[in-house]
Write a protein that holds these residues in place. Structure first.
Motif, PDB file in Angstrom:
ATOM      1  N   ASN A 126       0.908  -1.089   0.140  1.00 46.65           N
ATOM      2  CA  ASN A 126      -0.061   0.079   0.048  1.00 46.65           C
ATOM      3  C   ASN A 126       0.945   1.282  -0.093  1.00 46.65           C
ATOM      4  O   ASN A 126       0.343   2.310   0.075  1.00 46.65           O
ATOM      5  CB  ASN A 126      -0.981   0.052   1.239  1.00 46.65           C
ATOM      6  CG  ASN A 126      -2.033  -1.121   1.070  1.00 46.65           C
ATOM      7  OD1 ASN A 126      -2.595  -1.269  -0.140  1.00 46.65           O
ATOM      8  ND2 ASN A 126      -2.211  -1.763   2.205  1.00 46.65           N
ATOM      9  N   LEU A 127       2.142   1.123  -0.060  1.00 46.04           N
ATOM     10  CA  LEU A 127       2.996   2.583  -0.150  1.00 46.04           C
ATOM     11  C   LEU A 127       2.908   3.085  -1.416  1.00 46.04           C
ATOM     12  O   LEU A 127       2.739   2.470  -2.477  1.00 46.04           O
ATOM     13  CB  LEU A 127       4.348   1.970  -0.007  1.00 46.04           C
ATOM     14  CG  LEU A 127       4.891   1.487   1.365  1.00 46.04           C
ATOM     15  CD1 LEU A 127       6.423   1.274   1.194  1.00 46.04           C
ATOM     16  CD2 LEU A 127       4.707   2.715   2.549  1.00 46.04           C
ATOM     17  N   SER A 128       2.942   4.324  -1.427  1.00 49.18           N
ATOM     18  CA  SER A 128       2.910   5.176  -2.576  1.00 49.18           C
ATOM     19  C   SER A 128       4.242   5.037  -3.314  1.00 49.18           C
ATOM     20  O   SER A 128       5.001   4.754  -2.636  1.00 49.18           O
ATOM     21  CB  SER A 128       2.536   6.682  -2.200  1.00 49.18           C
ATOM     22  OG  SER A 128       3.703   7.135  -1.724  1.00 49.18           O
ATOM     23  N   VAL A 129       4.331   5.412  -4.634  1.00 46.86           N
ATOM     24  CA  VAL A 129       5.611   5.367  -5.252  1.00 46.86           C
ATOM     25  C   VAL A 129       6.816   6.318  -4.278  1.00 46.86           C
ATOM     26  O   VAL A 129       7.649   6.111  -4.367  1.00 46.86           O
ATOM     27  CB  VAL A 129       5.505   5.950  -6.692  1.00 46.86           C
ATOM     28  CG1 VAL A 129       6.825   6.269  -7.326  1.00 46.86           C
ATOM     29  CG2 VAL A 129       4.574   5.065  -7.336  1.00 46.86           C
ATOM     30  N   GLN A 130       6.405   7.478  -4.167  1.00 42.02           N
ATOM     31  CA  GLN A 130       7.173   8.286  -3.065  1.00 42.02           C
ATOM     32  C   GLN A 130       7.668   7.603  -1.942  1.00 42.02           C
ATOM     33  O   GLN A 130       8.927   7.881  -1.628  1.00 42.02           O
ATOM     34  CB  GLN A 130       6.493   9.693  -3.073  1.00 42.02           C
ATOM     35  CG  GLN A 130       6.246  10.398  -4.391  1.00 42.02           C
ATOM     36  CD  GLN A 130       4.765  10.031  -5.043  1.00 42.02           C
ATOM     37  OE1 GLN A 130       4.099   9.322  -4.344  1.00 42.02           O
ATOM     38  NE2 GLN A 130       4.638  10.768  -5.959  1.00 42.02           N
TER      39      GLN A 130
END
Length: 84
Positions: free
Chosen positions: A22-26
């Motif tokens: 669930n981590l964003s790309v950033q």
């Protein structure tokens, strides 16, 4: 968390597999930024050297040997990682 519940330990932080998905790309790009550094061979001023980079690719130093590069990383409480 431990190895039995699907967690992955990164230095002092434990992250579950679900949290990683669930981590964003950033956020993924920043993962380990202050804990990991990688070493790669380069030619610097005409001589073979080893550049030290933060996890995001930012150059943070250089050393005349891979052993000295790894020692410098460890001295700064980071984990050295080789890049092939």
């Amino acid at each position: 968390m431990n190895e039995h519940d699907g967690g992955a330990e990164t230095g002092r932080i434990q992250i579950s597999a679900a949290a990683l998905r669930n981590l964003s790309v950033q956020d993924f790009a920043r993962l380990g930024l202050e804990e990991l550094a990688y070493v790669r061979p380069v030619v610097l001023n005409g001589a073979r050297a080893f550049s030290i980079h933060a996890a995001d690719g930012t150059p943070i130093g250089a050393a005349p040997s891979s052993q000295l590069a790894a020692a410098a990383i460890l001295q700064h409480e980071m984990e050295p990682v080789a890049v092939h």
